[in-house]
Design a protein around this motif. Structure first.
Motif, PDB file in Angstrom:
ATOM      1  N   GLN A   1      19.636 -21.506  15.006  1.00  0.00           N
ATOM      2  CA  GLN A   1      21.083 -21.461  14.778  1.00  0.00           C
ATOM      3  C   GLN A   1      21.766 -20.577  15.823  1.00  0.00           C
ATOM      4  N   ARG A   2      21.149 -19.456  16.134  1.00  0.00           N
ATOM      5  CA  ARG A   2      21.703 -18.549  17.134  1.00  0.00           C
ATOM      6  C   ARG A   2      21.701 -19.196  18.510  1.00  0.00           C
ATOM      7  N   LEU A   3      20.624 -19.918  18.822  1.00  0.00           N
ATOM      8  CA  LEU A   3      20.525 -20.594  20.115  1.00  0.00           C
ATOM      9  C   LEU A   3      21.626 -21.643  20.270  1.00  0.00           C
ATOM     10  N   GLU A   4      21.881 -22.393  19.207  1.00  0.00           N
ATOM     11  CA  GLU A   4      22.948 -23.398  19.240  1.00  0.00           C
ATOM     12  C   GLU A   4      24.300 -22.734  19.515  1.00  0.00           C
ATOM     13  N   TYR A   5      24.534 -21.583  18.871  1.00  0.00           N
ATOM     14  CA  TYR A   5      25.793 -20.865  19.070  1.00  0.00           C
ATOM     15  C   TYR A   5      25.930 -20.400  20.517  1.00  0.00           C
ATOM     16  N   VAL A   6      24.838 -19.845  21.071  1.00  0.00           N
ATOM     17  CA  VAL A   6      24.863 -19.361  22.464  1.00  0.00           C
ATOM     18  C   VAL A   6      25.100 -20.518  23.426  1.00  0.00           C
ATOM     19  N   GLU A   7      24.445 -21.660  23.192  1.00  0.00           N
ATOM     20  CA  GLU A   7      24.614 -22.827  24.070  1.00  0.00           C
ATOM     21  C   GLU A   7      26.053 -23.342  24.022  1.00  0.00           C
ATOM     22  N   GLU A   8      26.650 -23.369  22.811  1.00  0.00           N
ATOM     23  CA  GLU A   8      28.038 -23.809  22.684  1.00  0.00           C
ATOM     24  C   GLU A   8      28.991 -22.835  23.395  1.00  0.00           C
ATOM     25  N   SER A   9      28.706 -21.542  23.273  1.00  0.00           N
ATOM     26  CA  SER A   9      29.538 -20.530  23.918  1.00  0.00           C
ATOM     27  C   SER A   9      29.458 -20.665  25.445  1.00  0.00           C
ATOM     28  N   LEU A  10      28.261 -20.914  25.939  1.00  0.00           N
ATOM     29  CA  LEU A  10      28.087 -21.085  27.384  1.00  0.00           C
ATOM     30  C   LEU A  10      28.808 -22.327  27.890  1.00  0.00           C
ATOM     31  N   ALA A  11      28.753 -23.393  27.074  1.00  0.00           N
ATOM     32  CA  ALA A  11      29.391 -24.648  27.494  1.00  0.00           C
ATOM     33  C   ALA A  11      30.912 -24.531  27.554  1.00  0.00           C
ATOM     34  N   SER A  12      31.462 -23.622  26.756  1.00  0.00           N
ATOM     35  CA  SER A  12      32.923 -23.469  26.740  1.00  0.00           C
ATOM     36  C   SER A  12      33.448 -22.544  27.822  1.00  0.00           C
ATOM     37  N   LEU A  13      32.547 -21.855  28.525  1.00  0.00           N
ATOM     38  CA  LEU A  13      32.987 -20.918  29.581  1.00  0.00           C
ATOM     39  C   LEU A  13      33.280 -21.634  30.877  1.00  0.00           C
TER      40      LEU A  13
END
Length: 270
Positions: free
Chosen positions: A258-270
């Motif tokens: 779940q944490r990895l998914e959040y980090v990947e989504e955050s990176l994609a939005s940058l």
């Protein structure tokens, strides 16, 4: 002593279904007296390091303990022995048990009693250092308990007093007070007194104290005995223990995913 004879002795100490080999290398080593290969179940002994058959057997038993523990652990974890700590408390307890059997069967003898000077020194250490230190730490613990009471009466923070006035680690101060709070024989030494003091039931403490007083068992052996007894009292057989560990790992993996998914989504939005 031949490799075949060494293997015969080891199997007489404890039988094993998984075969293994023993090889004396004919070499010296400054690093180790022997080693075990978990992938191939091979025991190697640098016999030129060892002056007597007695020392040879000691090293062989050490490596055989690795074999016995490894094959048991590999039933549930095939990678065991390659990238994990192998000199665990469980290992030292098993090793101590095998040494005791070897002594009883006449294959090995520590032999300290046969050296007059060492025998005299041993009695000196036990009487004048282990026992006296244990007694001193009991008295120390009573002083700390009194200091605790005085700090409370005077509205002084005891932890600050321990930290900055006595300059004692808090856990050390806690252990010393625990030892002083129970009736334990100082003859077993302070470190073993701490083990006894960690046990809640008086009868269990008396049994563990007796194990230390009788001798012949290492602290690791006694601690492992306590651990197994505790697990039995809670009804935790090996299968139950593994199932609980599996459940904990699954929860950890789910949280990390779940944490990895959040980090990947955050990176994609940058």
């Amino acid at each position: 002593m031949t490799n075949e004879r060494i293997k015969e002795i080891l199997l007489d100490l404890e039988s094993c279904e998984i075969d293994f080999t023993v090889t004396q290398t004919g070499k010296e080593s400054k690093r180790v007296n022997g080693f075990y290969k978990p992938d191939t179940h091979e025991i190697f002994i640098h016999n030129l390091n060892l002056k007597t058959d007695n020392m040879l057997i000691y090293t062989a038993i050490h490596e055989y303990t690795h074999h016995l523990v490894t094959i048991e652990k590999q039933e549930n974890d095939p990678s065991y022995g390659r990238a994990c700590k192998v000199h665990t408390q469980e290992f030292w307890a098993r090793f101590g048990g095998l040494l005791k059997i070897a002594e009883e069967k006449g294959y090995y003898s520590i032999g300290w009693e046969n050296n007059a000077e060492l025998k005299e020194l041993t009695e000196d250490i036990k009487t004048n250092y282990l026992a006296k230190n244990g007694q001193l730490m009991q008295e120390f613990g009573k002083k700390l308990a009194r200091a605790f009471d005085l700090c409370r009466e005077a509205d002084i923070r005891y932890e600050d007093y321990i930290d900055r006035v006595l300059c004692l680690p808090r856990n050390t101060a806690k252990d010393i007070r625990k030892v002083a709070a129970i009736d334990v024989n100082p003859a077993i030494g302070f470190e073993n007194m701490k083990v006894v003091a960690s046990v809640k039931k008086k009868d269990d403490r008396a049994q563990i104290e007796q194990e230390f007083l009788q001798g012949g068992k290492s602290p690791s052996t006694v601690r492992e005995m306590m651990k197994q007894k505790s697990a039995e009292s809670r009804g935790q057989d090996p299968k139950t223990k593994l199932e609980k560990e599996k459940s904990r790992l699954e929860k950890t993996i789910a949280q990390l995913t779940q944490r990895l998914e959040y980090v990947e989504e955050s990176l994609a939005s940058l």
